[in-house]
Enzyme design. Structure first.
Site, PDB file in Angstrom:
ATOM      1  N   ALA A  24       0.428  -0.748   0.036  1.00  0.00           N
ATOM      2  CA  ALA A  24      -0.195   0.242  -0.335  1.00  0.00           C
ATOM      3  C   ALA A  24       0.994   1.643   0.199  1.00  0.00           C
ATOM      4  O   ALA A  24       0.725   2.492  -0.608  1.00  0.00           O
ATOM      5  CB  ALA A  24      -0.709   0.433   1.519  1.00  0.00           C
ATOM      6  N   PHE A  35      -5.271   1.189   4.328  1.00  0.00           N
ATOM      7  CA  PHE A  35      -5.942   0.534   5.689  1.00  0.00           C
ATOM      8  C   PHE A  35      -6.646   0.728   6.666  1.00  0.00           C
ATOM      9  O   PHE A  35      -6.714   0.821   7.294  1.00  0.00           O
ATOM     10  CB  PHE A  35      -6.611  -0.895   4.623  1.00  0.00           C
ATOM     11  CG  PHE A  35      -7.165  -1.332   3.345  1.00  0.00           C
ATOM     12  CD1 PHE A  35      -8.348  -1.233   3.270  1.00  0.00           C
ATOM     13  CD2 PHE A  35      -6.278  -1.169   2.323  1.00  0.00           C
ATOM     14  CE1 PHE A  35      -8.810  -1.579   2.393  1.00  0.00           C
ATOM     15  CE2 PHE A  35      -6.602  -1.795   0.877  1.00  0.00           C
ATOM     16  CZ  PHE A  35      -8.070  -1.596   1.236  1.00  0.00           C
ATOM     17  N   GLN A 101       0.617  -6.170  -3.632  1.00  0.00           N
ATOM     18  CA  GLN A 101      -0.702  -6.318  -2.778  1.00  0.00           C
ATOM     19  C   GLN A 101      -1.896  -5.324  -2.872  1.00  0.00           C
ATOM     20  O   GLN A 101      -3.134  -5.816  -2.398  1.00  0.00           O
ATOM     21  CB  GLN A 101      -0.234  -5.732  -1.843  1.00  0.00           C
ATOM     22  CG  GLN A 101       0.462  -7.303  -0.809  1.00  0.00           C
ATOM     23  CD  GLN A 101       1.168  -7.099   0.391  1.00  0.00           C
ATOM     24  OE1 GLN A 101       2.076  -6.159   0.519  1.00  0.00           O
ATOM     25  NE2 GLN A 101       0.977  -7.658   1.456  1.00  0.00           N
ATOM     26  N   ILE A 103      -4.680  -3.652  -5.800  1.00  0.00           N
ATOM     27  CA  ILE A 103      -6.434  -3.170  -6.174  1.00  0.00           C
ATOM     28  C   ILE A 103      -6.200  -2.215  -6.929  1.00  0.00           C
ATOM     29  O   ILE A 103      -7.270  -2.621  -7.893  1.00  0.00           O
ATOM     30  CB  ILE A 103      -6.777  -4.039  -5.188  1.00  0.00           C
ATOM     31  CG1 ILE A 103      -7.568  -2.062  -4.710  1.00  0.00           C
ATOM     32  CG2 ILE A 103      -6.698  -5.225  -4.890  1.00  0.00           C
ATOM     33  CD1 ILE A 103      -8.745  -2.780  -3.305  1.00  0.00           C
ATOM     34  N   HIS A 119      -3.790  -9.750  -4.500  1.00  0.00           N
ATOM     35  CA  HIS A 119      -5.095  -9.616  -4.144  1.00  0.00           C
ATOM     36  C   HIS A 119      -6.637  -9.235  -4.914  1.00  0.00           C
ATOM     37  O   HIS A 119      -7.506  -8.206  -4.122  1.00  0.00           O
ATOM     38  CB  HIS A 119      -5.049  -8.529  -3.136  1.00  0.00           C
ATOM     39  CG  HIS A 119      -4.370  -8.934  -1.725  1.00  0.00           C
ATOM     40  ND1 HIS A 119      -3.418  -8.001  -0.756  1.00  0.00           N
ATOM     41  CD2 HIS A 119      -4.296 -10.375  -1.073  1.00  0.00           C
ATOM     42  CE1 HIS A 119      -2.658  -8.860  -0.196  1.00  0.00           C
ATOM     43  NE2 HIS A 119      -3.297 -10.000  -0.170  1.00  0.00           N
ATOM     44  N   CYS A 140     -20.715 -18.206 -12.032  1.00  0.00           N
ATOM     45  CA  CYS A 140     -20.402 -18.426 -13.597  1.00  0.00           C
ATOM     46  C   CYS A 140     -19.650 -17.866 -14.040  1.00  0.00           C
ATOM     47  O   CYS A 140     -19.221 -18.667 -15.663  1.00  0.00           O
ATOM     48  CB  CYS A 140     -21.796 -18.055 -13.938  1.00  0.00           C
ATOM     49  SG  CYS A 140     -22.071 -16.450 -14.443  1.00  0.00           S
ATOM     50  N   SER A 203       5.493  -1.659   1.629  1.00  0.00           N
ATOM     51  CA  SER A 203       4.868  -3.337   2.102  1.00  0.00           C
ATOM     52  C   SER A 203       5.766  -3.567   4.108  1.00  0.00           C
ATOM     53  O   SER A 203       6.474  -3.023   4.254  1.00  0.00           O
ATOM     54  CB  SER A 203       4.640  -4.636   1.783  1.00  0.00           C
ATOM     55  OG  SER A 203       4.342  -5.777   2.485  1.00  0.00           O
ATOM     56  N   SER A 204       4.163  -3.517   4.720  1.00  0.00           N
ATOM     57  CA  SER A 204       4.475  -4.211   5.970  1.00  0.00           C
ATOM     58  C   SER A 204       4.793  -5.204   6.057  1.00  0.00           C
ATOM     59  O   SER A 204       5.520  -5.419   7.288  1.00  0.00           O
ATOM     60  CB  SER A 204       3.528  -3.778   6.931  1.00  0.00           C
ATOM     61  OG  SER A 204       2.351  -4.587   6.346  1.00  0.00           O
ATOM     62  N   ASN A 228      10.431   0.834   2.593  1.00  0.00           N
ATOM     63  CA  ASN A 228       9.522   1.257   3.640  1.00  0.00           C
ATOM     64  C   ASN A 228      10.122   2.233   4.632  1.00  0.00           C
ATOM     65  O   ASN A 228      11.341   2.989   4.713  1.00  0.00           O
ATOM     66  CB  ASN A 228       9.502  -0.858   4.297  1.00  0.00           C
ATOM     67  CG  ASN A 228       8.072  -0.327   4.319  1.00  0.00           C
ATOM     68  OD1 ASN A 228       7.240  -0.029   3.706  1.00  0.00           O
ATOM     69  ND2 ASN A 228       7.886  -0.581   5.829  1.00  0.00           N
TER      70      ASN A 228
END
Length: 260
Positions: A24, A35, A101, A103, A119, A140, A203-204, A228
């Site tokens: 993220a 998040f 990760q 989206i 993800h 379907c 990323s954590s 990071n």
């Protein structure tokens, strides 16, 4: 222990098969809220409501989920220097691909072609069936761009259904309690194990099983670099740790490496 960017540039310069792993933190620099941070998505929505099983069971939960998705989707965002850096590495022939990760699709917008979205993606929706159980979609096969669902919602359909089988429509993302797609995870493991350099950015490295993937590259013989803002559980295993924001670190480092 944090190293200098000069060392990162040298690693990028000498590597021949670089694989990115992004979280993220790479997209918050493009204005997409994460998040967990203050002001992030979960300060406005309760994550316990958005489990896969609750989504299946409750039309109200589905309505709230669409509202959350539309709020995120409606933001005007663009790739930043870190996204473009991975695309530049791929264009140069050194970048083998990116495992993300996220989206949001910003790696593709930046020009990356080999992107594995472990993800899922918020840019598509899919049928998950009428009563999928055990966190496993059972649809379907219907899949459409997310705008299709938003158009229905904006025209008064609060709970869009599959036009093919009448099943529940859901964002093509992995929700809490939903099984990870084995094909995407398998492809990610295969890609990272083929690398000679893995760069984990933004990323954590605390969300599993995704967080295991960079370590698998290290165990298969690749060097591991972590970029990071905050410490991660994999820092001790890394060959280099750079404290900083993804775009501010990776953008200039890749530019220097490719110019030499």
């Amino acid at each position: 222990m944090a190293m200098t960017n000069d060392e990162l540039v040298e690693r990028l310069r000498t590597a021949r098969r670089i694989v990115g792993f992004s979280g993220a933190g790479i997209s918050t620099e493009s204005g997409i809220p994460d998040f967990r941070s203050p002001g992030g998505v979960w300060t406005k929505y309760d994550p316990r409501e958005f489990t896969f099983d609750r989504y299946v069971a409750s039309a109200d939960v589905r309505a709230k989920s669409w509202a959350m998705r539309e709020a995120i989707f409606g933001q005007n965002v663009a790739p930043n220097a870190a996204h473009r850096a991975f695309a530049a590495l791929e264009g140069d022939g050194r970048g083998a691909g990116v495992i993300t990760q996220n989206i949001d699709g910003l790696h593709q917008d930046a020009g990356s072609r080999n992107v594995i979205e472990i993800h899922g993606t918020m840019r598509d929706v899919e049928c998950i069936g009428h009563e999928p159980a055990f966190g496993t979609p059972d649809g379907c096969g219907f899949r459409k761009e997310t705008e299709w669902a938003f158009d229905l919602i904006d025209n008064g359909d609060a709970d869009p259904r599959c036009p093919t089988c009448g099943g529940i429509i859901k964002s093509a993302t992995i929700s809490f309690g939903q099984m990870m797609p084995t094909d995407a995870v398998d492809a990610a493991v295969e890609l990272v194990e083929s690398a000679d350099l893995v760069i984990a950015v933004g990323s954590s490295l605390q969300v599993f099983p995704a967080a295991d993937i960079p370590l698998m590259g290290k165990q298969a013989g690749a060097e591991l670099v972590i970029v990071n803002d905050e410490p991660t559980p994999l820092d001790r295993a890394a060959d280099q740790v750079v404290r900083g924001r993804a775009a501010e670190v990776l953008g200039p480092a890749v530019e220097r490496a490719l110019a030499s």
